[in-house]
Design an enzyme around this catalytic site. Sequence first.
Site, PDB file in Angstrom:
ATOM      1  N   SER A 140      -2.652  -1.149   9.616  1.00 17.67           N
ATOM      2  CA  SER A 140      -3.818  -0.851  10.420  1.00 17.67           C
ATOM      3  C   SER A 140      -5.114  -1.873   9.920  1.00 17.67           C
ATOM      4  CB  SER A 140      -4.180   0.553  10.420  1.00 17.67           C
ATOM      5  OG  SER A 140      -4.562   0.979   9.428  1.00 17.67           O
ATOM      6  N   CYS A 157      -3.170  16.986 -23.268  1.00 17.69           N
ATOM      7  CA  CYS A 157      -3.296  17.708 -24.638  1.00 17.69           C
ATOM      8  C   CYS A 157      -2.011  17.282 -25.437  1.00 17.69           C
ATOM      9  CB  CYS A 157      -3.591  19.147 -24.850  1.00 17.69           C
ATOM     10  SG  CYS A 157      -2.002  19.865 -24.483  1.00 17.69           S
ATOM     11  N   HIS A 203      -1.267   1.591  -4.378  1.00 16.86           N
ATOM     12  CA  HIS A 203      -1.603   3.158  -4.176  1.00 16.86           C
ATOM     13  C   HIS A 203      -0.640   3.911  -4.936  1.00 16.86           C
ATOM     14  CE1 HIS A 203      -3.655   1.888  -0.220  1.00 16.86           C
ATOM     15  NE2 HIS A 203      -4.479   1.483  -1.220  1.00 16.86           N
ATOM     16  N   CYS A 229       1.203  22.260 -17.946  1.00 18.78           N
ATOM     17  CA  CYS A 229       1.179  22.282 -19.340  1.00 18.78           C
ATOM     18  C   CYS A 229       1.159  23.706 -19.858  1.00 18.78           C
ATOM     19  CB  CYS A 229       0.464  21.380 -19.939  1.00 18.78           C
ATOM     20  SG  CYS A 229       0.356  21.701 -21.824  1.00 18.78           S
ATOM     21  N   GLN A 280       0.847  -1.270  -0.048  1.00 20.58           N
ATOM     22  CA  GLN A 280      -0.094   0.053   0.282  1.00 20.58           C
ATOM     23  C   GLN A 280       1.051   1.200  -0.011  1.00 20.58           C
ATOM     24  OE1 GLN A 280      -3.697  -0.648   2.879  1.00 20.58           O
ATOM     25  NE2 GLN A 280      -2.003  -1.967   3.773  1.00 20.58           N
ATOM     26  N   PRO A 283       3.579  -4.622  16.061  1.00 19.68           N
ATOM     27  CA  PRO A 283       3.495  -4.078  17.276  1.00 19.68           C
ATOM     28  C   PRO A 283       2.160  -3.954  18.121  1.00 19.68           C
ATOM     29  CG  PRO A 283       4.915  -2.802  16.330  1.00 19.68           C
ATOM     30  CD  PRO A 283       4.042  -3.343  15.134  1.00 19.68           C
ATOM     31  N   CYS A 319      -2.070  23.864 -22.421  1.00 15.90           N
ATOM     32  CA  CYS A 319      -3.509  23.749 -21.772  1.00 15.90           C
ATOM     33  C   CYS A 319      -3.636  23.944 -20.450  1.00 15.90           C
ATOM     34  CB  CYS A 319      -4.169  22.293 -22.228  1.00 15.90           C
ATOM     35  SG  CYS A 319      -3.252  21.107 -21.307  1.00 15.90           S
ATOM     36  N   VAL A 335       3.727   4.054  -1.012  1.00 15.08           N
ATOM     37  CA  VAL A 335       4.029   4.785  -2.186  1.00 15.08           C
ATOM     38  C   VAL A 335       5.601   5.273  -1.955  1.00 15.08           C
ATOM     39  CG1 VAL A 335       1.908   5.396  -2.910  1.00 15.08           C
ATOM     40  CG2 VAL A 335       3.068   6.918  -1.253  1.00 15.08           C
ATOM     41  N   ASP A 336       5.991   4.758  -1.103  1.00 14.98           N
ATOM     42  CA  ASP A 336       7.393   5.437  -0.818  1.00 14.98           C
ATOM     43  C   ASP A 336       8.655   4.545  -1.561  1.00 14.98           C
ATOM     44  OD1 ASP A 336       7.622   3.528   2.468  1.00 14.98           O
ATOM     45  OD2 ASP A 336       7.981   3.011   0.618  1.00 14.98           O
TER      46      ASP A 336
HETATM   47  N1  APR Z   1       6.612  -2.879  12.356  1.00 13.62           N
HETATM   48  C1  APR Z   1       5.390  -3.373  11.912  1.00 13.62           C
HETATM   49  N2  APR Z   1       4.203  -2.312  12.150  1.00 13.62           N
HETATM   50  C2  APR Z   1       4.286  -1.085  12.356  1.00 13.62           C
HETATM   51  C3  APR Z   1       5.495  -0.521  12.791  1.00 13.62           C
HETATM   52  C4  APR Z   1       6.771  -1.558  12.691  1.00 13.62           C
HETATM   53  N3  APR Z   1       7.897  -1.184  13.092  1.00 13.62           N
HETATM   54  N4  APR Z   1       5.082   0.839  13.242  1.00 13.62           N
HETATM   55  C5  APR Z   1       3.952   0.799  13.155  1.00 13.62           C
HETATM   56  N5  APR Z   1       3.382  -0.222  12.680  1.00 13.62           N
HETATM   57  C6  APR Z   1       1.919  -0.570  12.223  1.00 13.62           C
HETATM   58  C7  APR Z   1       0.981   0.475  13.405  1.00 13.62           C
HETATM   59  O1  APR Z   1       0.826  -0.409  14.431  1.00 13.62           O
HETATM   60  C8  APR Z   1      -0.245   0.255  12.353  1.00 13.62           C
HETATM   61  O2  APR Z   1      -1.137  -0.625  12.643  1.00 13.62           O
HETATM   62  O3  APR Z   1       1.578   0.077  11.104  1.00 13.62           O
HETATM   63  C9  APR Z   1       0.333   0.254  10.912  1.00 13.62           C
HETATM   64  C10 APR Z   1       0.209   1.427  10.055  1.00 13.62           C
HETATM   65  O4  APR Z   1      -1.106   1.656   9.721  1.00 13.62           O
HETATM   66  P1  APR Z   1      -1.590   3.381   8.961  1.00 13.62           P
HETATM   67  O5  APR Z   1      -0.691   4.197   9.671  1.00 13.62           O
HETATM   68  O6  APR Z   1      -2.970   3.036   9.033  1.00 13.62           O
HETATM   69  O7  APR Z   1      -0.879   2.978   7.543  1.00 13.62           O
HETATM   70  P2  APR Z   1      -1.547   1.889   6.635  1.00 13.62           P
HETATM   71  O8  APR Z   1      -2.122   0.551   7.053  1.00 13.62           O
HETATM   72  O9  APR Z   1      -0.429   1.414   5.400  1.00 13.62           O
HETATM   73  O10 APR Z   1      -2.594   2.617   5.830  1.00 13.62           O
HETATM   74  C11 APR Z   1      -3.240   2.351   4.516  1.00 13.62           C
HETATM   75  O11 APR Z   1      -4.137   4.451   4.171  1.00 13.62           O
HETATM   76  O12 APR Z   1      -4.019   6.811   4.065  1.00 13.62           O
HETATM   77  C12 APR Z   1      -4.159   5.466   3.386  1.00 13.62           C
HETATM   78  O13 APR Z   1      -3.065   5.225   1.018  1.00 13.62           O
HETATM   79  C13 APR Z   1      -2.702   5.451   2.740  1.00 13.62           C
HETATM   80  O14 APR Z   1      -1.724   3.490   1.885  1.00 13.62           O
HETATM   81  C14 APR Z   1      -2.014   4.249   3.063  1.00 13.62           C
HETATM   82  C15 APR Z   1      -3.460   3.408   3.511  1.00 13.62           C
END
Ligand code: APR
Length: 258
Positions: free
Chosen positions: A203, A145, A132, A161, A114, A228, A164, A116-117
């Site tokens: 998440s 265009c 994404h 551009c 997910q 975690p 346009c 984009v980095d």
């Molecule tokens: N190792 C593993 N998991 C981790 C770590 C780590 N070191 N640090 C944080 N996390 C977990 C957090 O507990 C959290 O559950 O990573 C998760 C990050 O969740 P989000 O910030 O919601 O990111 P993500 O799930 O990638 O979001 C999905 O939402 O906003 C959009 O496009 C965006 O791609 C993104 C999508």
Amino acid sequence: MVQALIDNSSTWASSIATVRQWIHEAQHVAVLTGAGVSAESGVPTFRDDTRGYWAKFKPEEMASEAGYRKDPPHVWRWYEHRRAQIARVQPNAGHLALAQWAHQHPDRMTLITQNVDGLHQQAGSRDVLSLHGELRKNRWLNRRCAECDLDNPTPGEPPYCPACGNLLRPAVVWFGESLPGATWAKAEQAAEECQLMLVVGTSGAVYPAAGLAKIAHRTDSRVVIINPHTSELDSVADHRITMPSAQVLPLLFSSLEL
Ligand code: APR
């Protein structure tokens, strides 16, 4: 306290051993990653307490077409800030472990992200399914265009551009937009056909991406969550390893024959 640490470490050790065995047994492993897999590289996540992007910015303002059209310079500058941020970081041991194992075991892993980095790609992962999009790339906001030249826009915030007036925008998927069709189809197929899915650092809050874990679960794959903290996908996990991914992934994929 010491006993608790010993208990914890033995729990983690048995978790690692279990999942290593599952990797060994799996003909194909699908890996779905989220922002957490880049956290230990220093890239902010989105929803992690006060440090996440969405604690400081409104997603509807910064990650939607309507938000962009409302204030293109403001949103463009935020993406330029994020681009500068990822230009300063490196892939971590988790990214590298996934890339190395996939290289040593051709056709046994599908990496779906997910993020984009671009850190998976920078770590050497090939054929990454970037659901994404990619922050380092741009595309045109409106239909192009004949003069719209991605490689030679007129500089500005955002670049545009001259013929346009079309604006550049980051080549990322914003809320309310469809995922790239072919990429999604490959990710869905991997989720259906794998024997094991690792769900790392997400998440599970955003669909359709998060739904891939449910597809894997529904089609009798084992699902392992590496995070975690708790996530919205915990209910479909056969196993959870509540450790940071940059620590866990090298232990799971280290060079022992898998
Ligand atoms: N190792 C593993 N998991 C981790 C770590 C780590 N070191 N640090 C944080 N996390 C977990 C957090 O507990 C959290 O559950 O990573 C998760 C990050 O969740 P989000 O910030 O919601 O990111 P993500 O799930 O990638 O979001 C999905 O939402 O906003 C959009 O496009 C965006 O791609 C993104 C999508």
